[in-house]
Design a protein around this motif. Structure first.
Motif, mmCIF file in Angstrom:
data_model
loop_
_atom_site.group_PDB
_atom_site.id
_atom_site.type_symbol
_atom_site.label_atom_id
_atom_site.label_comp_id
_atom_site.label_asym_id
_atom_site.label_seq_id
_atom_site.Cartn_x
_atom_site.Cartn_y
_atom_site.Cartn_z
ATOM 1 N N ASP A 188 0.883 -1.534 0.226
ATOM 2 C CA ASP A 188 -0.043 -0.216 0.061
ATOM 3 C C ASP A 188 1.092 1.788 0.273
ATOM 4 O O ASP A 188 1.940 1.413 0.586
ATOM 5 N N ASP A 189 0.256 2.259 -0.501
ATOM 6 C CA ASP A 189 0.736 3.976 -0.336
ATOM 7 C C ASP A 189 1.244 4.310 -0.976
ATOM 8 O O ASP A 189 1.234 5.688 -2.229
ATOM 9 N N HIS A 211 -5.969 9.087 0.902
ATOM 10 C CA HIS A 211 -5.728 8.707 2.275
ATOM 11 C C HIS A 211 -6.513 9.262 3.478
ATOM 12 O O HIS A 211 -5.577 9.214 4.702
ATOM 13 N N HIS A 253 -6.131 3.570 -3.975
ATOM 14 C CA HIS A 253 -6.710 3.446 -1.925
ATOM 15 C C HIS A 253 -7.042 4.393 -1.737
ATOM 16 O O HIS A 253 -6.378 5.270 -0.935
HETATM 17 ZN ZN ZN Z 1 -2.503 3.129 3.159
#
Ligand code: ZN
Length: 305
Positions: free
Chosen positions: A35-36, A100, A96
């Motif tokens: 992720d991210d 965020h 995602h």
């Molecule tokens: Zn994340």
């Protein structure tokens, strides 16, 4: 427990003629999701070096992973280059959200717009698939909001991307980054040992939990992050998982498995889908390794990490 323990169906009798009918338990399977894609930390490895090492580790195990990208982290030429390398290597890119944000604490209209903004940001990549993962695995926080998001995601053709094995690497990495910022030349072997063991033990725990709720055959979805820990040690983690009996299954295949259409009525709140399903069926998630409660804070303190 080593690989042989997973292959535990071997008959205990000494009947040699029984050999052809020996039943072996299938190896547990997992897909890595990362992720991210926050690419700012640059001690020890540049973000591009980190990315190259992550891709090389996947390649060594012929594993096709999935990256869940938040657009705000990749709004620069470097971000585009990194996403293209994932695309060229055959990995999936998932959504995602752009900013965020926490979908439980923010207004749902803001979150829905943010998901669509990220879709617009990512849709030009051929590797992009409409899998959506909530930041912080939040999913709304109360039943009314959860339903709003589920209806929205369904209507817009997104499939949910929950997690069954949380590596809690974000916490480990945050402490590691702090130490590396103070001393980029520090030895890293104790972090490597701690992290590799942790992922193996947590994976084993969640496989045990899956078996307890009669889903021992699912392809697990392991959550990691695009961070320095994985830049340095992903290859070691994958090797240790393989040695422990795990097989790697393509993330696209795992994420599209029918099991992940299960949507519990209990808020996920940052947990493994398996913990929530177990709780709903009256099975407590016992056996979670003590060392990693509280994200492993006390264990890391004790080890001086
Ligand atoms: Zn994340």
């Amino acid at each position: 427990m080593k690989r042989r323990d997973f292959l535990s169906g071997v008959a205990a009798t000494a009947c040699l003629s029984c050999a052809p009918s020996i039943i072996t338990k299938p190896r547990p399977r997992l897909a890595v999701t990362m992720d991210d894609f926050s690419l700012s930390f640059d001690k020890v490895l540049t973000p591009l070096e980190r990315n190259a090492r992550i891709l090389s580790a996947f390649d060594r195990f012929s594993h096709k992973a999935a990256g869940f990208v938040s657009g705000k982290f990749v709004e620069h030429e470097l971000g585009d280059r990194v996403l293209k390398t994932w695309q060229e290597a055959g990995h999936v890119i998932g959504n995602h959200s752009y900013s965020h944000l926490n979908s439980s604490s923010e207004d749902h209209e803001l979150i829905k717009a943010d998901i669509l903004k990220n879709h617009e940001r990512l849709k030009s990549y051929s590797a992009y698939e409409k899998y959506f993962r909530f930041p912080f695995l939040a999913e709304g926080g109360n039943s009314e909001k959860i339903e709003i998001y589920r209806t929205f995601l369904r209507a817009n053709g997104f499939l949910p991307a929950p997690v069954t094995i949380d590596s809690i690497d974000w916490y480990t990495a945050s402490r590691f980054e702090k130490r590396l910022s103070e001393n980029p030349k520090m030895g890293v072997s104790t972090y490597k040992k701690y992290y590799v063991e942790m992922v193996v033990k947590l994976s084993r725990h969640f496989q045990n939990l899956a078996e307890k709720i009669s889903h021992g055959d699912i392809p697990h979805i392991l959550l990691m992050h695009h961070n320095i820990l994985n830049g340095l040690f992903l290859g070691d983690v994958l090797q240790a998982l393989s040695d422990d009996g795990w097989e790697f299954v393509d993330a696209d295949k795992a994420l599209s498995h029918s099991f992940y259409q299960v949507q519990p009525s209990t808020p996920i709140r940052g947990r493994s889908l398996l913990s929530v399903l177990a709780m709903e069926t009256g099975i407590s998630d016992t056996g979670y390794p003590d060392a990693y409660y509280g994200f492993g804070e006390k264990t890391m303190d004790a080890l001086g990490l």
